[in-house]
Design an enzyme around this catalytic site. Structure first.
Site, PDB file in Angstrom:
ATOM      1  N   HIS A  64       3.820   3.035  12.891  1.00 13.46           N
ATOM      2  CA  HIS A  64       2.862   3.915  13.574  1.00 13.46           C
ATOM      3  C   HIS A  64       3.470   4.568  14.817  1.00 13.46           C
ATOM      4  O   HIS A  64       2.750   4.912  15.756  1.00 13.46           O
ATOM      5  CB  HIS A  64       1.584   3.151  13.965  1.00 13.46           C
ATOM      6  CG  HIS A  64       0.870   2.514  12.817  1.00 13.46           C
ATOM      7  ND1 HIS A  64      -0.406   1.995  12.933  1.00 13.46           N
ATOM      8  CD2 HIS A  64       1.226   2.310  11.522  1.00 13.46           C
ATOM      9  CE1 HIS A  64      -0.788   1.497  11.770  1.00 13.46           C
ATOM     10  NE2 HIS A  64       0.201   1.677  10.897  1.00 13.46           N
ATOM     11  N   GLU A  79      -5.056   1.545   2.777  1.00 15.35           N
ATOM     12  CA  GLU A  79      -4.989   0.307   3.554  1.00 15.35           C
ATOM     13  C   GLU A  79      -5.113   0.611   5.038  1.00 15.35           C
ATOM     14  O   GLU A  79      -5.731  -0.156   5.784  1.00 15.35           O
ATOM     15  CB  GLU A  79      -3.662  -0.406   3.271  1.00 15.35           C
ATOM     16  CG  GLU A  79      -3.543  -1.794   3.912  1.00 15.35           C
ATOM     17  CD  GLU A  79      -2.969  -1.777   5.336  1.00 15.35           C
ATOM     18  OE1 GLU A  79      -3.014  -2.819   6.005  1.00 15.35           O
ATOM     19  OE2 GLU A  79      -2.484  -0.707   5.776  1.00 15.35           O
ATOM     20  N   GLU A  80      -4.557   1.736   5.455  1.00 13.27           N
ATOM     21  CA  GLU A  80      -4.557   2.086   6.877  1.00 13.27           C
ATOM     22  C   GLU A  80      -5.941   2.487   7.389  1.00 13.27           C
ATOM     23  O   GLU A  80      -6.126   2.673   8.594  1.00 13.27           O
ATOM     24  CB  GLU A  80      -3.559   3.216   7.136  1.00 13.27           C
ATOM     25  CG  GLU A  80      -2.096   2.875   6.820  1.00 13.27           C
ATOM     26  CD  GLU A  80      -1.490   1.884   7.793  1.00 13.27           C
ATOM     27  OE1 GLU A  80      -2.211   1.404   8.698  1.00 13.27           O
ATOM     28  OE2 GLU A  80      -0.292   1.580   7.653  1.00 13.27           O
ATOM     29  N   ASP A  82      -0.260   4.321   1.048  1.00 13.01           N
ATOM     30  CA  ASP A  82      -0.633   5.268   2.095  1.00 13.01           C
ATOM     31  C   ASP A  82       0.116   4.986   3.388  1.00 13.01           C
ATOM     32  O   ASP A  82       0.631   3.884   3.608  1.00 13.01           O
ATOM     33  CB  ASP A  82      -2.143   5.232   2.346  1.00 13.01           C
ATOM     34  CG  ASP A  82      -2.617   3.863   2.824  1.00 13.01           C
ATOM     35  OD1 ASP A  82      -2.397   2.879   2.088  1.00 13.01           O
ATOM     36  OD2 ASP A  82      -3.206   3.768   3.923  1.00 13.01           O
ATOM     37  N   ASP A 135       6.379   0.697   7.173  1.00  9.54           N
ATOM     38  CA  ASP A 135       4.980   0.384   6.856  1.00  9.54           C
ATOM     39  C   ASP A 135       4.435   1.327   5.788  1.00  9.54           C
ATOM     40  O   ASP A 135       3.767   2.295   6.114  1.00  9.54           O
ATOM     41  CB  ASP A 135       4.157   0.468   8.137  1.00  9.54           C
ATOM     42  CG  ASP A 135       2.736  -0.045   7.973  1.00  9.54           C
ATOM     43  OD1 ASP A 135       2.451  -0.700   6.953  1.00  9.54           O
ATOM     44  OD2 ASP A 135       1.910   0.226   8.860  1.00  9.54           O
ATOM     45  N   HIS A 160       0.833  -1.211   0.000  1.00  8.38           N
ATOM     46  CA  HIS A 160       0.000   0.000   0.000  1.00  8.38           C
ATOM     47  C   HIS A 160       0.865   1.257   0.000  1.00  8.38           C
ATOM     48  O   HIS A 160       1.948   1.285   0.598  1.00  8.38           O
ATOM     49  CB  HIS A 160      -0.991   0.010   1.167  1.00  8.38           C
ATOM     50  CG  HIS A 160      -0.377  -0.044   2.532  1.00  8.38           C
ATOM     51  ND1 HIS A 160       0.065   1.081   3.198  1.00  8.38           N
ATOM     52  CD2 HIS A 160      -0.143  -1.083   3.369  1.00  8.38           C
ATOM     53  CE1 HIS A 160       0.526   0.739   4.390  1.00  8.38           C
ATOM     54  NE2 HIS A 160       0.423  -0.575   4.525  1.00  8.38           N
TER      55      HIS A 160
END
Length: 374
Positions: free
Chosen positions: A347, A133-134, A71, A101, A69
């Site tokens: 994150h 995706e997030e 994003d 990520d 992904h």
């Protein structure tokens, strides 16, 4: 371009989940075109976000998907030592939002494009880059729906989420929803003239707490930690002042289901309570935020054997976090997780990936390419 150079470009695009992604999509398309590769852009219903799908090799032959992904989560939290959207190198560490990520994986895949394009692939390698995706894997379903017209049915999908380059065969599914309850405001001295939205919400919250406790009693799947499905209240908002009857309250709920459990069904008791509130004068609105299924790939699946051979590491049975892999599996193809980085760094402030991890991922992709040319 080398993977680190590409990663620097990708990190420089603040492609935060839920925002337009035209800039990063445009740069990737231009990069691919410079190597003679045409990408199919698959727009989502939002109108300002797109997926990208690429085939390198014979389109009519079954091959493998490398999926990731574009994003990232926001970088508004404190604790960053430098600009999160500017790659910073410090020894083997490469800092920046999305390095682990999962723009590190995208960078390695893109760095491999010239070699893949020059190789005589007998089986194709597809690139599937998604958006949002997030936010619960919102973008990739639009791309998966188009796959039958874009390529032969794939032999498998490798989702490059951070796994320390150890393949992962299973993960839990997830569903999330937002409940808004509206009552009637008034002075707190006359509760008989109002409808307290927070009081109404507490009944749903109590149900959520009871359901969360019930799930700890099973069913169980011992490959997961914890080995049972889970449910929680994630956010709660409501009220204006202590002497005003609150006329609205909002809560967000999340459920994660072990293999074989539809996570949306775990939220059903809460939704039933919410839908009964209008009988007492309240208004209620239940909005599903996201949902994706669990992943469960058999230990003896050909894709599991392949990743074990490509990485030299026995695949891990399961993790509790979720990915887009379950959606590929639901569409009828084997899927597995394997990518550079460590999920524990995602994150968080000063997110980073190791240059050595990028090299390990490069080795896996080169080994896959050799399999596809044999």
């Amino acid at each position: 371009m080398q993977a680190v150079e590409i990663l620097e470009r990708l990190v420089g695009f603040p492609s935060v989940v839920g925002t337009p992604n035209g800039e990063i999509v445009g740069w990737i398309r231009h990069y691919l075109q410079s190597h003679g590769i045409v990408a199919t852009e698959i727009a989502g219903p939002e109108g300002d976000r797109s997926n990208l799908f690429v085939t390198i090799g014979p389109r009519e032959t079954p091959g493998y998907i490398l999926s990731g992904h574009m994003d990232v989560v926001p970088a508004v939290e404190g604790g960053w030592s430098s600009d999160p959207f500017r790659l910073r190198a410090e020894a083997d560490r490469l800092y920046g939002r999305g390095t682990t990520d999962m723009k590190g994986f995208l960078a390695v895949v893109l760095a491999a494009v010239p070699a893949l394009a020059a190789a005589r692939l007998r089986r194709p390698i597809h690139l599937a880059f998604s958006y949002d995706e997030e936010a619960g894997c919102r973008g990739v379903p639009h791309m998966i729906a188009r796959l039958p017209e874009l390529c032969a049915h794939p032999l498998g999908a490798i989702i490059g989420e951070p796994s320390g380059m150890r393949a992962i065969r299973a993960h839990k599914g997830k569903a999330a929803a937002r409940l808004t309850v509206r009552g009637r405001s008034g002075h707190s001295s006359r509760p008989d003239q109002g409808l307290n939205a927070i009081h109404a919400m507490t009944e749903v919250l109590a149900c959520a707490s009871a359901e969360a406790e019930r799930l700890t009693q099973g069913p169980f799947d011992l490959v997961f930690e914890p080995p049972y499905s889970s449910l929680q209240v994630g956010t709660l908002k409501g009220g204006q002042a202590v002497n005003i009857i609150p006329d609205s309250c909002e809560a967000e709920f999340e459920a994660r289901g072990i293999s074989g459990i539809d996570p949306a069904t775990l939220l059903a008791p809460l939704r039933a309570m919410a839908e009964a509130l209008p009988q007492r004068g309240f208004q209620s609105e239940w909005h599903q935020l996201s949902a994706y299924p669990a992943l469960s790939l058999a230990a003896d699946a050909p894709l599991a054997h392949l990743l074990g051979e490509l990485t030299g590491i026995e695949p891990l049975a399961a993790v509790s976090y979720g990915t887009e892999a379950g959606l590929f599996q639901r569409a009828g193809m084997d899927a597995i997780i394997c990518g550079p980085g460590d999920i524990a760094r995602a994150h968080r402030p000063d997110e980073f990936i190791l240059a050595s991890e990028l090299l390990a991922c490069q080795g896996m992709i080169e080994a896959l390419a050799r399999r596809c040319t044999a």
